[in-house]
Design an enzyme around this catalytic site. Structure first.
Site, PDB file in Angstrom:
ATOM      1  N   SER A 141      -7.573   0.952   3.410  1.00  0.00           N
ATOM      2  CA  SER A 141      -8.846   0.848   4.125  1.00  0.00           C
ATOM      3  C   SER A 141      -9.643   2.113   3.886  1.00  0.00           C
ATOM      4  O   SER A 141      -9.081   3.170   3.562  1.00  0.00           O
ATOM      5  CB  SER A 141      -8.580   0.690   5.625  1.00  0.00           C
ATOM      6  OG  SER A 141      -9.762   0.832   6.390  1.00  0.00           O
ATOM      7  N   TYR A 154      -4.164   2.985  13.559  1.00  0.00           N
ATOM      8  CA  TYR A 154      -4.559   2.194  12.388  1.00  0.00           C
ATOM      9  C   TYR A 154      -4.991   3.100  11.237  1.00  0.00           C
ATOM     10  O   TYR A 154      -4.522   2.954  10.103  1.00  0.00           O
ATOM     11  CB  TYR A 154      -5.700   1.241  12.759  1.00  0.00           C
ATOM     12  CG  TYR A 154      -6.216   0.456  11.578  1.00  0.00           C
ATOM     13  CD1 TYR A 154      -5.494  -0.623  11.070  1.00  0.00           C
ATOM     14  CD2 TYR A 154      -7.415   0.806  10.959  1.00  0.00           C
ATOM     15  CE1 TYR A 154      -5.951  -1.336   9.980  1.00  0.00           C
ATOM     16  CE2 TYR A 154      -7.882   0.093   9.867  1.00  0.00           C
ATOM     17  CZ  TYR A 154      -7.151  -0.974   9.379  1.00  0.00           C
ATOM     18  OH  TYR A 154      -7.604  -1.677   8.282  1.00  0.00           O
TER      19      TYR A 154
END
Length: 268
Positions: A141, A154
């Site tokens: 990401s 995350y």
């Protein structure tokens, strides 16, 4: 270039979102697919669609956050008499909200899936991938490039994925194995259905475009790729500014609005 025709590709989180987009694109390129996700019904529905176009598809319903799941996936692949050419670790899960308001079991599950399962599957399948001169795509990401307050676990998990992937790329590049970290920004998938739209930042890309960028970079033998020019600029911000400044800026952008301090998790 890398020719996927006739290759066996295992895709985790393969029932929806980026995983399903990988499945459709790889089917178009002639790959045989092994799709892994929690929902057997969604997997079989997707498999039926792909099979109607002549694609060979196997499904493995497994919650990869659970102990022993990766070895059960390996056993399922072996039971079907298959060896994997390319592994796509796409399954992921995010929780949004102030750190201590997100339940600890949710945070631990996030680590187990985003990091633990990814490492285990890579370790289990990499020997045969090397024999078959294939590769691994790890879906990371843009959150991997800086701290992200209110999605602390995350972002940290994706930073691990990026570092892990680049290390393996350097280790295996001379052995005929491609290793890529694919780093999308906000993408128009069910990922935010439970994490909440407040967890998204910037214009959302299509999953299909993210997949095309990823496969192009994989074919080129790159170590990582960031989808989109604006995301690339954002990823470089921690090089231009201090990490403290970037973390504070990210915190202002991601701070929950009143009444929206905790959103649930989303798994793909």
């Amino acid at each position: 270039m890398y020719d996927f025709a006739g290759k066996t590709v295992l895709v985790t989180g393969g029932s929806m979102g980026i995983g399903a987009a990988f499945a459709h694109e790889l089917a178009r390129r002639g790959a045989r697919l092994v799709l892994v996700a929690r929902s057997e019904d969604k997997l079989r529905a997707l498999a039926a669609t792909l099979a109607s176009h002549g694609t060979a598809v196997e499904v493995v319903a497994e919650d990869l956050a659970q102990p022993g799941a990766s070895r059960r996936v390996l056993a399922a692949v072996r039971a079907r008499g298959l060896e994997v050419d390319v592994l796509i670790n796409n399954a992921g899960f995010a929780a949004y909200g102030p750190f201590t308001t997100v339940p600890l079991p949710t945070q631990r599950e996030e680590v187990d899936l985003n990091i633990g399962a990814l490492v285990e599957l890579t370790h289990l399948f990499l020997p045969e991938i090397e024999r078959r001169q294939g590769g691994v795509i790890q879906v990371a990401s843009t959150a991997a490039f800086q701290a992200v307050p209110y999605m602390a676990v995350y972002a940290a998990s994706k930073a691990f994925v990026l570092s892990f992937s680049e290390a393996l790329w350097a280790e295996y590049r001379g052995r005929g194995v491609r290793i890529l970290a694919l780093c999308p920004g906000a993408t128009d998938t069910p990922f935010f259905a439970r994490a909440g739209e407040a967890a998204a930042f910037g214009k959302k890309a299509t999953a299909e475009d993210v997949v095309r960028v990823g496969l192009k970079a994989f074919a080129a033998g790159r170590s990582h790729v960031v989808h989109g020019v604006s995301n690339y600029v954002t990823a470089l911000s921690s090089r231009w500014f201090t990490r403290e400044f970037v973390a504070k800026l990210s915190g202002r952008l991601m701070r929950p609005r009143a009444g929206k301090e905790l959103a649930g998790a989303s798994q793909s």
